[in-house]
Design a protein around this motif. Structure first.
Motif, PDB file in Angstrom:
ATOM      1  N   VAL A  62      22.827  43.288  -8.465  1.00  0.00           N
ATOM      2  CA  VAL A  62      23.085  42.395  -7.298  1.00  0.00           C
ATOM      3  C   VAL A  62      21.858  41.713  -7.111  1.00  0.00           C
ATOM      4  O   VAL A  62      20.689  42.372  -6.883  1.00  0.00           O
ATOM      5  N   ASN A  63      21.641  40.533  -7.122  1.00  0.00           N
ATOM      6  CA  ASN A  63      20.603  39.609  -7.058  1.00  0.00           C
ATOM      7  C   ASN A  63      20.839  38.628  -5.960  1.00  0.00           C
ATOM      8  O   ASN A  63      21.978  37.869  -5.598  1.00  0.00           O
ATOM      9  N   CYS A  64      20.086  37.590  -5.465  1.00  0.00           N
ATOM     10  CA  CYS A  64      20.175  36.393  -4.762  1.00  0.00           C
ATOM     11  C   CYS A  64      19.284  35.305  -5.177  1.00  0.00           C
ATOM     12  O   CYS A  64      18.352  35.454  -5.621  1.00  0.00           O
ATOM     13  N   VAL A  65      19.800  34.163  -4.809  1.00  0.00           N
ATOM     14  CA  VAL A  65      19.067  32.869  -5.202  1.00  0.00           C
ATOM     15  C   VAL A  65      18.688  32.348  -3.689  1.00  0.00           C
ATOM     16  O   VAL A  65      19.484  32.350  -2.733  1.00  0.00           O
ATOM     17  N   CYS A  66      17.710  31.874  -3.520  1.00  0.00           N
ATOM     18  CA  CYS A  66      17.143  31.192  -2.364  1.00  0.00           C
ATOM     19  C   CYS A  66      16.776  29.536  -2.712  1.00  0.00           C
ATOM     20  O   CYS A  66      15.460  29.351  -2.910  1.00  0.00           O
ATOM     21  N   PRO A  67      17.706  28.808  -2.519  1.00  0.00           N
ATOM     22  CA  PRO A  67      17.235  27.556  -2.802  1.00  0.00           C
ATOM     23  C   PRO A  67      16.569  27.043  -1.945  1.00  0.00           C
ATOM     24  O   PRO A  67      16.892  27.102  -0.719  1.00  0.00           O
ATOM     25  N   GLY A  68      15.796  25.806  -2.087  1.00  0.00           N
ATOM     26  CA  GLY A  68      15.120  25.048  -1.040  1.00  0.00           C
ATOM     27  C   GLY A  68      16.264  23.960  -1.008  1.00  0.00           C
ATOM     28  O   GLY A  68      17.622  24.187  -1.009  1.00  0.00           O
ATOM     29  N   VAL A  69      15.891  22.736  -0.533  1.00  0.00           N
ATOM     30  CA  VAL A  69      16.895  21.556   0.025  1.00  0.00           C
ATOM     31  C   VAL A  69      17.660  20.976  -1.236  1.00  0.00           C
ATOM     32  O   VAL A  69      16.923  20.471  -2.287  1.00  0.00           O
ATOM     33  N   VAL A  70      18.935  21.087  -1.370  1.00  0.00           N
ATOM     34  CA  VAL A  70      19.737  20.838  -2.448  1.00  0.00           C
ATOM     35  C   VAL A  70      20.403  19.485  -2.089  1.00  0.00           C
ATOM     36  O   VAL A  70      21.116  19.598  -1.135  1.00  0.00           O
ATOM     37  N   ASP A  71      20.854  18.493  -2.979  1.00  0.00           N
ATOM     38  CA  ASP A  71      21.434  17.301  -2.593  1.00  0.00           C
ATOM     39  C   ASP A  71      23.016  17.577  -2.914  1.00  0.00           C
ATOM     40  O   ASP A  71      23.692  17.589  -4.094  1.00  0.00           O
ATOM     41  N   THR A  72      23.550  18.172  -1.697  1.00  0.00           N
ATOM     42  CA  THR A  72      24.921  18.492  -1.530  1.00  0.00           C
ATOM     43  C   THR A  72      25.476  17.854  -0.469  1.00  0.00           C
ATOM     44  O   THR A  72      24.835  17.423   0.615  1.00  0.00           O
ATOM     45  N   PRO A  73      26.988  18.023  -0.313  1.00  0.00           N
ATOM     46  CA  PRO A  73      27.357  17.134   0.781  1.00  0.00           C
ATOM     47  C   PRO A  73      27.000  17.974   1.944  1.00  0.00           C
ATOM     48  O   PRO A  73      27.102  17.340   3.389  1.00  0.00           O
ATOM     49  N   LEU A  74      27.067  19.249   2.206  1.00  0.00           N
ATOM     50  CA  LEU A  74      26.324  20.108   3.401  1.00  0.00           C
ATOM     51  C   LEU A  74      25.029  19.500   4.029  1.00  0.00           C
ATOM     52  O   LEU A  74      24.780  19.012   5.234  1.00  0.00           O
TER      53      LEU A  74
END
Ligand SMILES: NC(=O)c1ccc[n+]([C@@H]2O[C@H](COP(=O)([O-])OP(=O)(O)OC[C@H]3O[C@@H](n4cnc5c(N)ncnc54)[C@H](O)[C@@H]3O)[C@@H](O)[C@H]2O)c1
Length: 259
Positions: A179-191
């Motif tokens: 089990v691992n997790c990813v911590c994105p910065g700001v990503v160009d998505t609809p959200l």
């Protein structure tokens, strides 16, 4: 883990980061179940994957619902012969007006989707994966690693995901589940585009970053977490400058990685 020939479930796979990851895993030979609330975009994503020669299926599911969460995982077993990978990715932000002005039901929904549904997904996945093992990746955020004054409830939910990930890892590792997790910065998505438009309308442009990641960069980071068999309970931060494993703390006397 080599994803070729494996069966994966991706929540929130109809859009943004989830869709980019679904397309990348399918291109590498995994069969992908896309679980999302939004049927039209989910079906469109399946068609795009199939048009490129990949294997995918869509299930309309609300990740906060117990039956839906179980059904989306069982679909991978029924359609693709097992459950090797779960990517708990569906998420929303509080948006504007922010906490504490937001309606109580809005920020509770953020906690339900961004944190509780991750825990629910791991609950059902663990029993399906337990006999032969598997990989679970959770989407947290840089907002869970550092103070996030723009959306404290979102930040708390994502911090919860990070802690849940490294707290669960020893139990999971004993059962051959990483089990691992990813911590994105700001990503160009609809959200994010929705958030930026709302901030502009409210005249709150100070927090809008100059450099924004592409969803494909997060998909690559997720793939690296799936492929690297040495990672247990880790958080991978992704900034425009590149990915970086965070030194998450271990409790005294408790080893995260099992021998
Ligand atoms: N975009 C960013 O800058 C950013 C940064 C850090 C973390 N994240 C996280 O990445 C994840 C994906 O976000 P995104 O930016 O791709 O957003 P997005 O809005 O493009 O995609 C999110 C998807 O989740 C689905 N979803 C929402 N609630 C759901 C529910 N209850 N059940 C099933 N599906 C549901 C939506 O329908 C949508 O398709 C989220 O967890 C988000 O918090 C995003």
């Amino acid at each position: 883990m080599d994803v070729k020939g494996k069966a994966a479930v991706i929540t929130g796979g109809a859009s943004g980061i989830g869709r980019a990851t679904a397309e990348m895993l399918a291109a590498k030979g995994a069969s992908v179940v896309i679980a999302d609330l939004v049927e039209a975009q989910g079906v469109e994503t399946v068609k795009a994957i199939e048009a490129s020669g990949g294997h995918a299926a869509f299930i309309k599911a609300d990740v906060t619902d117990e039956d839906d969460s179980r059904r989306m995982l069982e679909l991978a077993v029924d359609r693709f012969g097992g459950l090797d990978i779960l990517y708990n990715n569906a998420g929303i932000a509080v948006g504007l007006p922010g906490y504490p002005r937001a309606e109580i039901k809005r920020w509770r929904r953020v906690l339900e989707i961004d944190l509780q549904a991750v825990i629910l997904g791991c609950h059902f996945a663990a029993s399906l994966m337990e006999p032969k093992g598997g990989v679970i990746i959770n989407t947290a955020s840089m907002a869970g690693l550092y103070p996030y004054k723009e959306d404290p409830v979102y930040g708390a939910a994502k911090a919860g995901v990070i802690n849940f990930t490294y707290s669960l890892a020893p139990w999971a590792a004993k059962r051959n589940i990483r089990v691992n997790c990813v911590c994105p910065g700001v990503v160009d998505t609809p959200l994010v585009r929705r958030g930026i438009e709302a901030a502009k309308r409210a005249g709150q442009t100070a927090g809008i970053p100059a450099k924004i990641l592409h969803p494909r960069q997060i998909a690559e980071a997720v793939l690296s977490l799936i492929e690297d068999d040495s990672l247990f309970g880790r958080a991978l931060e992704v900034r425009p400058s590149g990915p970086r494993l965070i030194e998450t703390p271990e409790a005294p006397g408790v080893r995260r990685k099992q021998p």
